[in-house]
Design a protein around this motif. Sequence first.
Motif, PDB file in Angstrom:
ATOM      1  N   UNK A  86       2.109  -3.106 -10.967  1.00 38.46           N
ATOM      2  CA  UNK A  86       0.686  -2.891 -11.165  1.00 38.46           C
ATOM      3  C   UNK A  86       0.119  -2.053 -10.028  1.00 38.46           C
ATOM      4  N   UNK A  87      -0.815  -1.184 -10.379  1.00 37.63           N
ATOM      5  CA  UNK A  87      -1.382  -0.242  -9.410  1.00 37.63           C
ATOM      6  C   UNK A  87      -2.890  -0.184  -9.543  1.00 37.63           C
ATOM      7  N   UNK A  88      -3.540   0.032  -8.400  1.00 38.11           N
ATOM      8  CA  UNK A  88      -4.965   0.275  -8.427  1.00 38.11           C
ATOM      9  C   UNK A  88      -5.251   1.736  -8.685  1.00 38.11           C
ATOM     10  N   UNK A  89      -6.531   2.061  -8.713  1.00 41.88           N
ATOM     11  CA  UNK A  89      -6.960   3.434  -8.997  1.00 41.88           C
ATOM     12  C   UNK A  89      -6.960   4.313  -7.759  1.00 41.88           C
ATOM     13  N   UNK A  90      -6.918   3.692  -6.609  1.00 38.26           N
ATOM     14  CA  UNK A  90      -6.880   4.467  -5.380  1.00 38.26           C
ATOM     15  C   UNK A  90      -8.236   4.596  -4.714  1.00 38.26           C
ATOM     16  N   UNK A  91      -8.194   4.780  -3.398  1.00 39.48           N
ATOM     17  CA  UNK A  91      -9.410   4.980  -2.622  1.00 39.48           C
ATOM     18  C   UNK A  91      -9.138   6.076  -1.593  1.00 39.48           C
ATOM     19  N   UNK A  92     -10.124   6.942  -1.401  1.00 42.37           N
ATOM     20  CA  UNK A  92      -9.918   8.124  -0.576  1.00 42.37           C
ATOM     21  C   UNK A  92     -10.187   7.816   0.896  1.00 42.37           C
ATOM     22  N   UNK A 101       3.803  10.743  -3.450  1.00 42.57           N
ATOM     23  CA  UNK A 101       3.363   9.433  -3.008  1.00 42.57           C
ATOM     24  C   UNK A 101       4.369   8.865  -2.015  1.00 42.57           C
ATOM     25  N   UNK A 102       3.856   8.216  -0.966  1.00 44.09           N
ATOM     26  CA  UNK A 102       4.737   7.631   0.022  1.00 44.09           C
ATOM     27  C   UNK A 102       4.343   6.193   0.323  1.00 44.09           C
ATOM     28  N   UNK A 103       5.349   5.437   0.701  1.00 43.48           N
ATOM     29  CA  UNK A 103       5.166   4.035   1.052  1.00 43.48           C
ATOM     30  C   UNK A 103       4.435   3.918   2.381  1.00 43.48           C
ATOM     31  N   UNK A 104       3.528   2.934   2.454  1.00 37.53           N
ATOM     32  CA  UNK A 104       2.809   2.673   3.701  1.00 37.53           C
ATOM     33  C   UNK A 104       3.229   1.333   4.292  1.00 37.53           C
ATOM     34  N   UNK A 159      -6.340   4.182  15.124  1.00 36.95           N
ATOM     35  CA  UNK A 159      -5.882   5.457  15.717  1.00 36.95           C
ATOM     36  C   UNK A 159      -5.568   6.478  14.630  1.00 36.95           C
ATOM     37  N   UNK A 160      -6.491   6.618  13.715  1.00 39.79           N
ATOM     38  CA  UNK A 160      -6.248   7.489  12.559  1.00 39.79           C
ATOM     39  C   UNK A 160      -6.101   8.944  12.969  1.00 39.79           C
ATOM     40  N   UNK A 161      -5.254   9.637  12.215  1.00 43.74           N
ATOM     41  CA  UNK A 161      -4.958  11.049  12.457  1.00 43.74           C
ATOM     42  C   UNK A 161      -5.305  11.847  11.205  1.00 43.74           C
ATOM     43  N   UNK A 162      -5.574  13.134  11.370  1.00 43.10           N
ATOM     44  CA  UNK A 162      -5.863  13.949  10.180  1.00 43.10           C
ATOM     45  C   UNK A 162      -4.768  13.865   9.123  1.00 43.10           C
ATOM     46  N   UNK A 163      -3.531  13.702   9.539  1.00 46.28           N
ATOM     47  CA  UNK A 163      -2.429  13.608   8.569  1.00 46.28           C
ATOM     48  C   UNK A 163      -2.408  12.293   7.799  1.00 46.28           C
ATOM     49  N   UNK A 164      -3.289  11.365   8.160  1.00 48.05           N
ATOM     50  CA  UNK A 164      -3.434  10.138   7.376  1.00 48.05           C
ATOM     51  C   UNK A 164      -4.352  10.339   6.176  1.00 48.05           C
ATOM     52  N   UNK A 165      -4.963  11.497   6.092  1.00 41.96           N
ATOM     53  CA  UNK A 165      -5.832  11.794   4.958  1.00 41.96           C
ATOM     54  C   UNK A 165      -5.041  11.734   3.658  1.00 41.96           C
ATOM     55  N   UNK A 166      -5.516  10.909   2.733  1.00 40.35           N
ATOM     56  CA  UNK A 166      -4.798  10.697   1.477  1.00 40.35           C
ATOM     57  C   UNK A 166      -5.610   9.768   0.589  1.00 40.35           C
ATOM     58  N   UNK A 167      -5.173   9.662  -0.641  1.00 41.23           N
ATOM     59  CA  UNK A 167      -5.652   8.583  -1.507  1.00 41.23           C
ATOM     60  C   UNK A 167      -4.696   7.408  -1.306  1.00 41.23           C
ATOM     61  N   UNK A 168      -5.274   6.261  -1.026  1.00 42.93           N
ATOM     62  CA  UNK A 168      -4.488   5.065  -0.755  1.00 42.93           C
ATOM     63  C   UNK A 168      -4.519   4.153  -1.973  1.00 42.93           C
ATOM     64  N   UNK A 225       0.845  -1.180   0.000  1.00 42.22           N
ATOM     65  CA  UNK A 225       0.000   0.000   0.000  1.00 42.22           C
ATOM     66  C   UNK A 225       0.890   1.244   0.000  1.00 42.22           C
ATOM     67  N   UNK A 226       0.475   2.211  -0.795  1.00 44.05           N
ATOM     68  CA  UNK A 226       1.088   3.531  -0.819  1.00 44.05           C
ATOM     69  C   UNK A 226      -0.023   4.550  -0.593  1.00 44.05           C
ATOM     70  N   UNK A 227       0.364   5.785  -0.338  1.00 48.16           N
ATOM     71  CA  UNK A 227      -0.637   6.836  -0.214  1.00 48.16           C
ATOM     72  C   UNK A 227      -0.080   8.148  -0.746  1.00 48.16           C
ATOM     73  N   UNK A 228      -1.002   9.009  -1.123  1.00 50.34           N
ATOM     74  CA  UNK A 228      -0.612  10.324  -1.606  1.00 50.34           C
ATOM     75  C   UNK A 228      -1.593  11.358  -1.078  1.00 50.34           C
TER      76      UNK A 228
END
Length: 125
Positions: free
Chosen positions: A114-120, A45-48, A85-94, A36-39
Amino acid sequence: QVQLVESGEGLVQAGGSLRLSCAASGLTFNSHAMAWFRQAPGKEREFVAAIDWSGGGTVYADSLKGRFTISRVNVENTVYLQMNSLKPEDTAVYYCAADRVAFRTVVAGLDYNFWGQGTQVTVSS
């Protein structure tokens, strides 16, 4: 044709939890490590997290250890990301991604074919 389809998007309050799913098709799922990555808006984009073919090997971004858990169910061709324990800074497309190799867990996006389309995911304060 390889398809990775993420689901589980949502809006949660800080401190809440969310589980993302990524359903894979068109590939031999247990021949690929997954990640999983997020942006976030305006950021790179950053590695999760990543998981090897068996689920026995995992790696996490240092800042996320202890809050996020990656797992996979090969018979379902699905990889999951449990986020607590989600934080506002976790907001991203995953984004879900599939490595061309099964036996490693790597953090560089360039290693994933291969990559997915992402989920918010949106975390409110």
